[in-house]
Design a protein around this motif. Structure first.
Motif, PDB file in Angstrom:
ATOM      1  N   PRO A   2       5.120  -5.788   3.663  1.00 21.69           N
ATOM      2  CA  PRO A   2       5.785  -6.569   2.659  1.00 21.69           C
ATOM      3  C   PRO A   2       6.000  -8.536   3.045  1.00 21.69           C
ATOM      4  CG  PRO A   2       6.600  -5.163   4.636  1.00 21.69           C
ATOM      5  CD  PRO A   2       5.255  -5.307   4.713  1.00 21.69           C
ATOM      6  N   SER A   3       4.727  -8.876   3.359  1.00 22.78           N
ATOM      7  CA  SER A   3       4.742 -10.429   3.405  1.00 22.78           C
ATOM      8  C   SER A   3       4.619 -11.071   2.051  1.00 22.78           C
ATOM      9  CB  SER A   3       4.584 -10.603   4.903  1.00 22.78           C
ATOM     10  OG  SER A   3       2.640 -10.340   4.724  1.00 22.78           O
ATOM     11  N   ALA A   4       2.882  -9.601   1.184  1.00 20.47           N
ATOM     12  CA  ALA A   4       3.196 -10.011   0.426  1.00 20.47           C
ATOM     13  C   ALA A   4       2.242  -8.660  -0.207  1.00 20.47           C
ATOM     14  CB  ALA A   4       1.594 -11.180   0.487  1.00 20.47           C
TER      15      ALA A   4
ATOM     16  N   LEU B 234       4.210   1.106   5.869  1.00 20.92           N
ATOM     17  CA  LEU B 234       4.019   2.407   4.693  1.00 20.92           C
ATOM     18  C   LEU B 234       5.364   2.783   3.933  1.00 20.92           C
ATOM     19  CD1 LEU B 234       3.513   5.549   7.853  1.00 20.92           C
ATOM     20  CD2 LEU B 234       1.848   4.241   6.135  1.00 20.92           C
ATOM     21  N   GLU B 235       6.702   2.403   4.087  1.00 17.38           N
ATOM     22  CA  GLU B 235       7.221   2.434   3.371  1.00 17.38           C
ATOM     23  C   GLU B 235       7.413   1.660   2.819  1.00 17.38           C
ATOM     24  OE1 GLU B 235      10.966   1.418   5.388  1.00 17.38           O
ATOM     25  OE2 GLU B 235      11.022   3.140   6.322  1.00 17.38           O
ATOM     26  N   LEU B 236       6.327   0.374   2.174  1.00 21.31           N
ATOM     27  CA  LEU B 236       6.069  -0.891   1.209  1.00 21.31           C
ATOM     28  C   LEU B 236       5.343   0.196   0.174  1.00 21.31           C
ATOM     29  CD1 LEU B 236       6.332  -2.997  -0.506  1.00 21.31           C
ATOM     30  CD2 LEU B 236       4.288  -3.788   0.745  1.00 21.31           C
TER      31      LEU B 236
ATOM     32  N   PRO C 120       9.547  -4.141  -4.962  1.00 17.85           N
ATOM     33  CA  PRO C 120       8.209  -3.942  -4.855  1.00 17.85           C
ATOM     34  C   PRO C 120       7.672  -3.286  -6.736  1.00 17.85           C
ATOM     35  CG  PRO C 120       8.332  -2.459  -3.185  1.00 17.85           C
ATOM     36  CD  PRO C 120      10.238  -3.075  -3.771  1.00 17.85           C
ATOM     37  N   PRO C 121       6.669  -4.754  -7.141  1.00 16.34           N
ATOM     38  CA  PRO C 121       6.525  -4.053  -8.326  1.00 16.34           C
ATOM     39  C   PRO C 121       5.860  -2.767  -7.636  1.00 16.34           C
ATOM     40  CG  PRO C 121       4.676  -6.002  -7.271  1.00 16.34           C
ATOM     41  CD  PRO C 121       6.285  -5.259  -6.259  1.00 16.34           C
ATOM     42  N   ARG C 122       5.632  -1.714  -8.815  1.00 18.43           N
ATOM     43  CA  ARG C 122       4.356  -0.821  -8.986  1.00 18.43           C
ATOM     44  C   ARG C 122       3.322  -0.220  -9.038  1.00 18.43           C
ATOM     45  NH1 ARG C 122       7.759   4.067  -6.650  1.00 18.43           N
ATOM     46  NH2 ARG C 122       6.718   5.726  -7.446  1.00 18.43           N
ATOM     47  N   LEU C 123       2.639  -1.378  -8.382  1.00 18.18           N
ATOM     48  CA  LEU C 123       1.207  -1.700  -8.932  1.00 18.18           C
ATOM     49  C   LEU C 123       0.202  -0.278  -7.702  1.00 18.18           C
ATOM     50  CD1 LEU C 123       1.153  -5.399  -6.943  1.00 18.18           C
ATOM     51  CD2 LEU C 123       0.969  -4.865  -9.215  1.00 18.18           C
ATOM     52  N   LEU C 124       1.321   0.556  -7.405  1.00 14.50           N
ATOM     53  CA  LEU C 124       0.238   1.441  -6.629  1.00 14.50           C
ATOM     54  C   LEU C 124       0.096   2.492  -7.092  1.00 14.50           C
ATOM     55  CD1 LEU C 124       0.213   0.356  -2.986  1.00 14.50           C
ATOM     56  CD2 LEU C 124      -1.591  -0.140  -4.606  1.00 14.50           C
TER      57      LEU C 124
ATOM     58  N   ALA D 285      -1.332  -4.455  -2.293  1.00 20.48           N
ATOM     59  CA  ALA D 285      -2.089  -3.444  -3.486  1.00 20.48           C
ATOM     60  C   ALA D 285      -2.940  -2.936  -4.140  1.00 20.48           C
ATOM     61  CB  ALA D 285      -0.467  -3.426  -4.603  1.00 20.48           C
ATOM     62  N   ALA D 286      -3.915  -5.118  -3.801  1.00 13.58           N
ATOM     63  CA  ALA D 286      -5.104  -5.436  -4.321  1.00 13.58           C
ATOM     64  C   ALA D 286      -5.880  -4.733  -3.316  1.00 13.58           C
ATOM     65  CB  ALA D 286      -4.797  -6.588  -4.506  1.00 13.58           C
ATOM     66  N   LEU D 287      -5.804  -4.665  -2.259  1.00 13.04           N
ATOM     67  CA  LEU D 287      -6.511  -4.273  -0.935  1.00 13.04           C
ATOM     68  C   LEU D 287      -6.632  -2.996  -1.127  1.00 13.04           C
ATOM     69  CD1 LEU D 287      -5.633  -6.253   2.412  1.00 13.04           C
ATOM     70  CD2 LEU D 287      -7.751  -6.561   1.123  1.00 13.04           C
ATOM     71  N   PHE D 288      -5.894  -2.041  -1.362  1.00 14.16           N
ATOM     72  CA  PHE D 288      -6.470  -0.252  -1.431  1.00 14.16           C
ATOM     73  C   PHE D 288      -6.616   0.121  -3.185  1.00 14.16           C
ATOM     74  CE2 PHE D 288      -2.808  -0.689   1.962  1.00 14.16           C
ATOM     75  CZ  PHE D 288      -4.108   0.355   2.907  1.00 14.16           C
ATOM     76  N   ARG D 289      -6.319  -1.120  -4.001  1.00 20.10           N
ATOM     77  CA  ARG D 289      -7.394  -0.587  -4.667  1.00 20.10           C
ATOM     78  C   ARG D 289      -8.321  -1.222  -5.008  1.00 20.10           C
ATOM     79  NH1 ARG D 289      -4.929   1.983  -8.376  1.00 20.10           N
ATOM     80  NH2 ARG D 289      -2.617   1.759  -8.867  1.00 20.10           N
ATOM     81  N   GLY D 290      -8.473  -2.005  -4.171  1.00 17.18           N
ATOM     82  CA  GLY D 290      -9.804  -2.592  -4.431  1.00 17.18           C
ATOM     83  C   GLY D 290     -10.092  -4.109  -4.663  1.00 17.18           C
ATOM     84  N   ALA D 291      -9.458  -4.552  -5.726  1.00 19.68           N
ATOM     85  CA  ALA D 291      -9.273  -5.802  -6.714  1.00 19.68           C
ATOM     86  C   ALA D 291      -9.940  -7.398  -5.440  1.00 19.68           C
ATOM     87  CB  ALA D 291      -8.304  -6.007  -7.413  1.00 19.68           C
ATOM     88  N   ALA D 292      -9.134  -7.104  -4.395  1.00 17.99           N
ATOM     89  CA  ALA D 292      -8.649  -8.628  -3.432  1.00 17.99           C
ATOM     90  C   ALA D 292     -10.254  -8.605  -2.958  1.00 17.99           C
ATOM     91  CB  ALA D 292      -7.490  -8.440  -2.647  1.00 17.99           C
ATOM     92  N   LEU D 293     -10.897  -7.443  -2.595  1.00 16.89           N
ATOM     93  CA  LEU D 293     -12.059  -6.781  -2.290  1.00 16.89           C
ATOM     94  C   LEU D 293     -13.404  -7.824  -2.468  1.00 16.89           C
ATOM     95  CD1 LEU D 293     -13.214  -3.584  -1.569  1.00 16.89           C
ATOM     96  CD2 LEU D 293     -12.085  -5.155  -0.006  1.00 16.89           C
ATOM     97  N   GLU D 294     -13.105  -8.392  -3.962  1.00 17.33           N
ATOM     98  CA  GLU D 294     -14.393  -9.569  -4.411  1.00 17.33           C
ATOM     99  C   GLU D 294     -13.728 -11.018  -4.795  1.00 17.33           C
ATOM    100  OE1 GLU D 294     -14.387  -9.869  -9.261  1.00 17.33           O
ATOM    101  OE2 GLU D 294     -15.240  -8.039  -9.392  1.00 17.33           O
TER     102      GLU D 294
END
Length: 443
Positions: free
Chosen positions: A422-424, A260-262, A235-239, A429-438
């Protein structure tokens, strides 16, 4: 990324049934404990999105349990997990969901695609020769599904077991006739089995159940199956460096181990905390309130004012919060329990969550974001009474119609929907970074 294919060979079987209530969950758990007690390394998987059965299966096998589902987790992940287990373990078991052919995709689809032999558990109470007809029907229903034998459950006597064995065609052995026994029962409640940690004598029950299965002749290993898979991409290291606090206790426990593992594989630092007993949040950049049973612990949650204030402060600072199902309920102004008592909650969303006394949401669903389609499911016995308009809705896998509402309040995203990260990975990652909220406003 390791590009070497994964290959393994181990005795394996998918434990299924004609329908729910046949006892396959405890039979699978007892089989796992039976072979574990014999010194074998046992790996067990659960077909579908269930949270509760895996808790018992982990206690039974002594190993982590992961979900498998061709649509939710993807078939590539199913193959990889099965092949990886077969390369290391002495026995691989998969507990099916509902009946063998129930659902789309169903447990039989996984068995056929992965090459797993099927062992149905048939509740034989009140049944004689018809047992053979039920087993034969399961065997003949699809050409691509192979039954390697049958387990009769809840038999009344050795004579009853012989009658059932005689009803089967010669090519289909009765692997064991399991007589009715209290050790093969675990208490349940409205969402399924009671959580494993709440059953004080669970290990004693599992050991006793394993002995019942040994006496029924079920200590023989199934046939060896060769399993192979291409490796999964890293997976990409987005977090990287992001600190995520995860609520985990008796009120919030519905967490896919793979989620959790992802998050950790994407670079996040995971810390668990208890909204029931802790009075402060760990140092964190984002917060995850997963599903569980907040309705059973509503008074204790309401009385823990320091924790309520800490989570409110986290939200006021503009830090992301993901709240799923029970987490959503905790975010409301009020939670009304089964007795009609109202309890103050976090107050991050207007209105109340009310226990309905019946199933109000069920099924596989997906949430499409610009960064990917998160797949998952919903299963709840409560409803929301709120004036807040949804920012988006999930889509039901079976019908393609609108599913669960997804609510937003600043940095909070909340829904009855449970996501399988893991399905996306990018969307998770975007949800936890806040980017997807917008982005939800345009999803």
């Amino acid at each position: 990324m390791n590009e070497t294919p994964v290959r393994g060979a181990a005795p394996a079987a998918l434990i299924s049934a004609p329908g729910s209530g046949s006892g396959k969950s405890m039979i699978t758990a007892a089989l796992a404990r039976l072979h574990r007690n014999a010194g074998r390394d046992v790996r067990v998987f659960k077909y579908g999105p269930d949270y509760l059965d895996p808790m018992v299966l982990e206690r039974a096998s002594g190993n982590p349990v992961y979900q498998l589902h061709p649509w939710m987790t993807g078939m590539a992940e199913c193959r990889w997990r099965l092949a990886s287990a077969a390369a290391e373990a002495d026995l691989v078991l998969v507990e099916g969901s509902m009946g063998l052919f129930d659902g789309d995709p169903c447990s039989a689809d996984l068995a056929a695609t992965a090459g797993l032999p099927v062992v149905p558990v048939i509740d034989a109470s009140g049944m004689g020769q018809t047992f053979g007809a039920v087993a034969l029907g399961l065997d003949l229903y699809r050409d691509d599904v192979c039954l390697s034998g049958v387990i009769a459950n809840r038999t009344g006597s050795p004579g009853h077991g012989k009658m059932l064995a005689d009803s089967l065609p010669e090519r289909m052995p009765l692997l064991g006739a399991v007589q009715r026994n209290a050790s093969l029962h675990v208490p349940d409640r409205h969402l399924g089995l009671v959580q494993a940690g709440e059953v004080a004598d669970l290990d004693e029950r599992l050991d006793a159940a394993a002995e019942v299965l040994r006496e029924a002749g079920l200590d023989t290993l199934p046939a060896t199956v060769e399993l192979a898979s291409e490796p999964l991409p890293a997976p990409p290291r987005l977090l990287e460096g992001l600190r995520i606090a995860v609520a985990r206790d008796a009120a919030f426990a519905f967490i896919y181990r793979a989620n959790l593992e992802l998050l950790a594989a994407m670079g996040a630092e995971i810390t668990e905390f208890s909204p029931l007993t802790d009075q402060t949040l760990p140092d964190c950049d984002a917060l995850w309130l997963p599903g569980g049973y907040p309705e059973l612990h509503a008074r204790q949650l309401a009385d823990n004012l320091p924790m309520l204030l800490a989570i409110r402060a986290h939200h006021a600072e503009g830090k992301p919060i993901l709240a799923e199902c029970g987490g959503l309920m905790a975010c409301m102004d009020t939670l009304t329990d089964d007795d009609g008592n109202g309890h103050r909650m976090l107050g991050l969303l207007p209105g109340e969550a009310v226990m309905a006394g019946k199933l109000t949401g069920l099924g596989l669903q997906s949430l499409t974001l610009p960064s990917g389609e998160l797949r998952g499911h919903t299963f709840h016995h409560s409803r929301l009474e709120t004036t807040l308009e949804p920012a988006a809705r999930t889509v039901r896998n079976r019908t393609g119609t609108a599913g669960e509402a997804v609510y937003r309040n600043g940095t909070l995203t909340a829904s009855y929907y449970h996501a399988y990260f893991p399905s996306a990975p990018e969307a998770a990652a975007a949800l936890f970074r806040g980017a997807a909220l917008e982005d939800l406003d345009h999803a």
